[in-house]
Design an enzyme around this catalytic site. Structure first.
Site, PDB file in Angstrom:
ATOM      1  N   ARG A   1      -1.394  49.879  33.162  1.00  0.00           N
ATOM      2  CA  ARG A   1      -0.718  51.047  33.753  1.00  0.00           C
ATOM      3  C   ARG A   1      -1.572  51.759  34.799  1.00  0.00           C
ATOM      4  O   ARG A   1      -1.430  52.945  35.050  1.00  0.00           O
ATOM      5  CB  ARG A   1      -0.284  52.049  32.682  1.00  0.00           C
ATOM      6  CG  ARG A   1       0.724  51.478  31.712  1.00  0.00           C
ATOM      7  CD  ARG A   1       1.515  52.538  31.009  1.00  0.00           C
ATOM      8  NE  ARG A   1       2.514  51.941  30.164  1.00  0.00           N
ATOM      9  CZ  ARG A   1       2.298  51.600  28.898  1.00  0.00           C
ATOM     10  NH1 ARG A   1       1.128  51.822  28.351  1.00  0.00           N
ATOM     11  NH2 ARG A   1       3.253  51.049  28.198  1.00  0.00           N
TER      12      ARG A   1
ATOM     13  N   LYS B   1      -1.340  51.612  50.557  1.00  0.00           N
ATOM     14  CA  LYS B   1      -0.137  50.755  50.491  1.00  0.00           C
ATOM     15  C   LYS B   1      -0.540  49.426  49.876  1.00  0.00           C
ATOM     16  O   LYS B   1      -1.493  48.776  50.355  1.00  0.00           O
ATOM     17  CB  LYS B   1       0.432  50.520  51.886  1.00  0.00           C
ATOM     18  CG  LYS B   1       1.341  51.625  52.361  1.00  0.00           C
ATOM     19  CD  LYS B   1       2.066  51.204  53.631  1.00  0.00           C
ATOM     20  CE  LYS B   1       2.940  52.326  54.146  1.00  0.00           C
ATOM     21  NZ  LYS B   1       3.567  51.987  55.452  1.00  0.00           N
TER      22      LYS B   1
ATOM     23  N   GLU C   1      -4.853  46.976  66.323  1.00  0.00           N
ATOM     24  CA  GLU C   1      -4.583  48.120  65.427  1.00  0.00           C
ATOM     25  C   GLU C   1      -5.523  49.289  65.746  1.00  0.00           C
ATOM     26  O   GLU C   1      -5.182  50.435  65.483  1.00  0.00           O
ATOM     27  CB  GLU C   1      -4.719  47.705  63.963  1.00  0.00           C
ATOM     28  CG  GLU C   1      -3.713  46.648  63.500  1.00  0.00           C
ATOM     29  CD  GLU C   1      -2.364  47.222  63.043  1.00  0.00           C
ATOM     30  OE1 GLU C   1      -2.149  48.441  63.147  1.00  0.00           O
ATOM     31  OE2 GLU C   1      -1.520  46.413  62.585  1.00  0.00           O
TER      32      GLU C   1
ATOM     33  N   LYS D   1      -6.444  57.413  60.597  1.00  0.00           N
ATOM     34  CA  LYS D   1      -5.526  57.009  59.535  1.00  0.00           C
ATOM     35  C   LYS D   1      -5.620  57.960  58.354  1.00  0.00           C
ATOM     36  O   LYS D   1      -4.613  58.345  57.767  1.00  0.00           O
ATOM     37  CB  LYS D   1      -5.787  55.563  59.099  1.00  0.00           C
ATOM     38  CG  LYS D   1      -4.795  55.147  58.014  1.00  0.00           C
ATOM     39  CD  LYS D   1      -4.465  53.710  57.970  1.00  0.00           C
ATOM     40  CE  LYS D   1      -3.311  53.494  56.982  1.00  0.00           C
ATOM     41  NZ  LYS D   1      -3.016  52.100  56.758  1.00  0.00           N
TER      42      LYS D   1
ATOM     43  N   GLU E   1       4.726  58.231  53.210  1.00  0.00           N
ATOM     44  CA  GLU E   1       5.551  57.923  54.383  1.00  0.00           C
ATOM     45  C   GLU E   1       6.930  58.572  54.348  1.00  0.00           C
ATOM     46  O   GLU E   1       7.959  57.918  54.503  1.00  0.00           O
ATOM     47  CB  GLU E   1       5.679  56.404  54.587  1.00  0.00           C
ATOM     48  CG  GLU E   1       6.072  56.066  56.017  1.00  0.00           C
ATOM     49  CD  GLU E   1       5.968  54.595  56.365  1.00  0.00           C
ATOM     50  OE1 GLU E   1       4.897  54.010  56.160  1.00  0.00           O
ATOM     51  OE2 GLU E   1       6.963  54.045  56.831  1.00  0.00           O
TER      52      GLU E   1
ATOM     53  N   ARG F   1       3.674  59.419  58.746  1.00  0.00           N
ATOM     54  CA  ARG F   1       2.993  58.139  58.507  1.00  0.00           C
ATOM     55  C   ARG F   1       3.729  56.996  59.213  1.00  0.00           C
ATOM     56  O   ARG F   1       3.130  55.990  59.578  1.00  0.00           O
ATOM     57  CB  ARG F   1       2.859  57.865  57.002  1.00  0.00           C
ATOM     58  CG  ARG F   1       2.053  56.604  56.723  1.00  0.00           C
ATOM     59  CD  ARG F   1       1.542  56.481  55.314  1.00  0.00           C
ATOM     60  NE  ARG F   1       0.798  55.244  55.145  1.00  0.00           N
ATOM     61  CZ  ARG F   1       0.027  54.952  54.125  1.00  0.00           C
ATOM     62  NH1 ARG F   1      -0.120  55.820  53.141  1.00  0.00           N
ATOM     63  NH2 ARG F   1      -0.606  53.802  54.054  1.00  0.00           N
TER      64      ARG F   1
ATOM     65  N   ASN G   1       3.479  52.786  62.355  1.00  0.00           N
ATOM     66  CA  ASN G   1       4.247  51.552  62.583  1.00  0.00           C
ATOM     67  C   ASN G   1       4.548  51.326  64.063  1.00  0.00           C
ATOM     68  O   ASN G   1       5.372  50.474  64.403  1.00  0.00           O
ATOM     69  CB  ASN G   1       5.562  51.596  61.794  1.00  0.00           C
ATOM     70  CG  ASN G   1       5.301  51.667  60.301  1.00  0.00           C
ATOM     71  OD1 ASN G   1       4.288  51.162  59.821  1.00  0.00           O
ATOM     72  ND2 ASN G   1       6.189  52.317  59.562  1.00  0.00           N
TER      73      ASN G   1
ATOM     74  N   HIS H   1       5.391  47.941  65.447  1.00  0.00           N
ATOM     75  CA  HIS H   1       5.615  47.044  64.312  1.00  0.00           C
ATOM     76  C   HIS H   1       7.060  46.541  64.207  1.00  0.00           C
ATOM     77  O   HIS H   1       7.293  45.484  63.633  1.00  0.00           O
ATOM     78  CB  HIS H   1       5.194  47.720  63.003  1.00  0.00           C
ATOM     79  CG  HIS H   1       3.699  47.741  62.814  1.00  0.00           C
ATOM     80  ND1 HIS H   1       2.838  48.351  63.708  1.00  0.00           N
ATOM     81  CD2 HIS H   1       2.910  47.212  61.843  1.00  0.00           C
ATOM     82  CE1 HIS H   1       1.586  48.202  63.282  1.00  0.00           C
ATOM     83  NE2 HIS H   1       1.604  47.508  62.160  1.00  0.00           N
TER      84      HIS H   1
ATOM     85  N   HIS I   1       7.282  42.806  63.940  1.00  0.00           N
ATOM     86  CA  HIS I   1       7.789  42.096  62.755  1.00  0.00           C
ATOM     87  C   HIS I   1       8.891  41.114  63.138  1.00  0.00           C
ATOM     88  O   HIS I   1       8.989  40.021  62.573  1.00  0.00           O
ATOM     89  CB  HIS I   1       8.340  43.085  61.731  1.00  0.00           C
ATOM     90  CG  HIS I   1       7.263  43.749  60.921  1.00  0.00           C
ATOM     91  ND1 HIS I   1       7.469  44.912  60.215  1.00  0.00           N
ATOM     92  CD2 HIS I   1       5.976  43.406  60.699  1.00  0.00           C
ATOM     93  CE1 HIS I   1       6.344  45.260  59.615  1.00  0.00           C
ATOM     94  NE2 HIS I   1       5.423  44.366  59.888  1.00  0.00           N
TER      95      HIS I   1
ATOM     96  N   HIS J   1      -0.556  38.842  62.734  1.00  0.00           N
ATOM     97  CA  HIS J   1       0.043  40.177  62.707  1.00  0.00           C
ATOM     98  C   HIS J   1      -0.431  41.068  63.864  1.00  0.00           C
ATOM     99  O   HIS J   1       0.381  41.688  64.559  1.00  0.00           O
ATOM    100  CB  HIS J   1      -0.257  40.831  61.348  1.00  0.00           C
ATOM    101  CG  HIS J   1       0.300  42.214  61.235  1.00  0.00           C
ATOM    102  ND1 HIS J   1       1.651  42.470  61.203  1.00  0.00           N
ATOM    103  CD2 HIS J   1      -0.315  43.423  61.189  1.00  0.00           C
ATOM    104  CE1 HIS J   1       1.842  43.778  61.129  1.00  0.00           C
ATOM    105  NE2 HIS J   1       0.661  44.379  61.113  1.00  0.00           N
TER     106      HIS J   1
HETATM  107  N1  GLY Z   1      -0.077  50.092  58.015  1.00  0.00           N
HETATM  108  C1  GLY Z   1       0.725  51.264  58.034  1.00  0.00           C
HETATM  109  C2  GLY Z   1       0.452  52.222  56.931  1.00  0.00           C
HETATM  110  O1  GLY Z   1      -0.496  52.055  56.193  1.00  0.00           O
HETATM  111  O2  GLY Z   1       1.181  53.165  56.764  1.00  0.00           O
END
Ligand code: GLY
Length: 375
Positions: free
Chosen positions: A128, A150, A192, A233, A243, A247, A251, A254, A258, A273
């Site tokens: 958990r 994430k 990035e 970041k 997000e 946040r 993207n 992206h 994508h 990527h």
């Molecule tokens: N790579 C985008 C984020 O971490 O929100």
């Protein structure tokens, strides 16, 4: 710390009881044992990595853990996006439980984005929730995926569709690891880095234009670029961890990116990527210019900078067939929230002025893509 270490740059990620630090600098893997022993007294560890990274870095990390008298086991998975799967997740979870790690012990994610996402997810669900340390070994992981919590795996329905937000307890971004990274992945990670300048920091973009060669050569400029990216970041994650709003700016590039990755079937030979993000960022600037939100001069400046780093900047730079505008639109619809027939995109008013637009007309995107595919 051993004699080879210089004091790392420390970037705090301020998230109340989930706060942690990102340490950036050379020889952090070689000195990880002492750092971990000081921060997490009495803990045991499972190092999870892939075969490629194990060959390059596991011995260094293992020696450092042993020198600090830390108990650990290692789990080595197959390299590549395919390891972000239920099957590999199960094998990692099984390895951690077989090693009898308890809730106070820690997992170590040693590798790039795939390993970070997989191990972070495993840490979030085993017992958990266990603590974990990110030890990113690619530039992309050091400036993006290892920071912000994430985690997740892919399913046949798409990428990152199963996972959770689970913050690491520490990030050790060892810049020496980048010395053995292949140049293509260094360039891809750089896309990035550029992203943070384009989002809201035009002065950082200016600095990147002036210092790109030094950043690629290594040394202080590289550490400075990584630290600035991590600070940017961390600032975004601090105000919008899950997000719900800003946040999403991370993207930038992206959505188009994508769609191109999907068109290539996520074949890393054709497109990785960061390369997809580079093309996506140029497209986001050009599309913003098309909508009269930004100038084409800015789009050209972005393109020129990414191209100077050796990155692809146009759809035509992707080798092989990537299908039609309708194929790309299908991916975009799958990827995006659609509200009353409108798409949400990250657009821009110029370099350093990105914003979330939630009223983008799909037909305008399709027409733009048709033109780009022709050209
Ligand atoms: N790579 C985008 C984020 O971490 O929100």
């Amino acid at each position: 710390m051993t004699a080879t270490a210089t004091a790392p740059t420390v970037v705090p990620v301020d998230l109340a009881d989930r706060s942690y630090e990102i340490l950036i600098g050379p020889a952090l893997l070689a000195n990880a044992g002492a750092e971990l022993a000081r921060r997490f007294p009495g803990a045991r560890y499972a190092v999870i990595t892939d075969e490629t990274v194990a060959e390059r870095h596991l011995e260094t990390l293992a020696a450092s853990l042993t020198d600090a008298d830390l108990a650990f086991s290692s789990i080595v998975v197959t390299p590549g996006e395919g390891s972000k799967s239920f099957e590999i997740l199960e094998s990692v979870v099984d390895g951690v439980l077989s090693a009898r790690l308890e809730r106070g012990d820690l997992l170590i994610a040693l590798g790039g984005g795939v390993i970070g996402d997989l191990v972070g997810f495993a840490a979030g669900i085993v017992r958990r929730g266990m603590r974990f340390v990110q030890m990113p070994t690619t530039l992309l992981a050091q400036v993006d995926s290892s920071v912000g919590g994430k985690t997740g795996i892919n399913t046949r329905h798409g990428k990152n569709l199963v996972g959770l937000f689970h913050q690491p307890a520490l990030v050790l971004a060892d810049t020496s690891a980048l010395d053995t990274l292949d140049p293509r992945h260094l360039r891809a990670g750089y896309a990035e880095v550029v992203k943070y300048g384009l989002i809201d920091d035009a002065a950082f973009f200016d600095w990147l234009e002036a210092n790109r060669a030094e950043i690629f050569a290594g040394g202080p400029a590289r550490i400075g670029a990584i630290a600035s990216a991590c600070r940017a970041k961390a600032g975004v994650v601090r105000v919008d961890e899950k997000e719900a709003g800003v946040r999403a700016l991370l993207n930038l590039g992206h959505t188009f990116g994508h769609a191109l990755e999907t068109a290539c079937g996520y074949d890393a030979e054709r497109l990785v990527h960061g390369e997809a993000v580079a093309i996506g960022m140029v497209l986001a600037h050009e599309f913003s210019a098309r909508l009269n939100l930004a100038s084409l001069d800015d789009a050209e400046r972005v393109r020129a900078h990414l191209a100077s780093a050796g990155l692809p900047t146009a759809i035509s730079d992707v080798p092989g067939d990537i299908g039609t505008a309708d194929d790309l639109m299908r991916s975009i619809f799958q990827d995006k929230k659609v509200k009353r027939g409108r798409l949400t995109f990250i657009l821009t008013r110029g370099i350093g002025e990105a914003f979330v637009a939630d009223d983008v007309v799909p037909d305008q995107v399709r027409a733009f893509l048709e033109e780009k595919l022709e050209g």
